[in-house]
Design a protein around this motif. Sequence first.
Motif, PDB file in Angstrom:
ATOM      1  N   THR A   1      16.421   5.663  18.513  1.00 47.29           N
ATOM      2  CA  THR A   1      17.844   5.789  18.208  1.00 47.29           C
ATOM      3  C   THR A   1      18.052   5.528  16.722  1.00 47.29           C
ATOM      4  N   CYS A   2      19.067   6.137  16.180  1.00 48.07           N
ATOM      5  CA  CYS A   2      19.391   5.954  14.773  1.00 48.07           C
ATOM      6  C   CYS A   2      19.933   4.544  14.562  1.00 48.07           C
TER       7      CYS A   2
ATOM      8  N   PHE B   1      17.435  10.088  20.111  1.00 44.06           N
ATOM      9  CA  PHE B   1      16.506  11.166  19.762  1.00 44.06           C
ATOM     10  C   PHE B   1      15.335  11.185  20.724  1.00 44.06           C
TER      11      PHE B   1
ATOM     12  N   ARG C   1      14.227  11.298  14.610  1.00 46.08           N
ATOM     13  CA  ARG C   1      15.066  10.220  14.095  1.00 46.08           C
ATOM     14  C   ARG C   1      14.857  10.003  12.610  1.00 46.08           C
TER      15      ARG C   1
END
Length: 98
Positions: free
Chosen positions: A25-26, A33, A39
């Motif tokens: 995840t960002c 992602f 990412r």
Amino acid sequence: MTDYAPTFRPARDTAVPDGETPAATCPHCECPFRSEHARDLHVGERHEPSDGERERYEAALERERDDLWLFHAKAVVALGVIYAATVVLYMAVLGTFF
């Protein structure tokens, strides 16, 4: 005349299918992602990355360039094989009729 402000959020450029857990995840916007590679590209292109994130982005970008070059090389070889096969087939057909 009234100002219109859209109330919907635009769709993200990535998505993780239902039932699949995101691989990454960002850290900035919490976008999920399917891979860490995706990412890293997202963070480098959409956010202000830290030094470590910048290094991962540059490595991911280099991998993208290598993958794209390999795809182009395969496409050129495939087109060459198709062209050669077409010429040989054409010569064989003309050779049997004349």
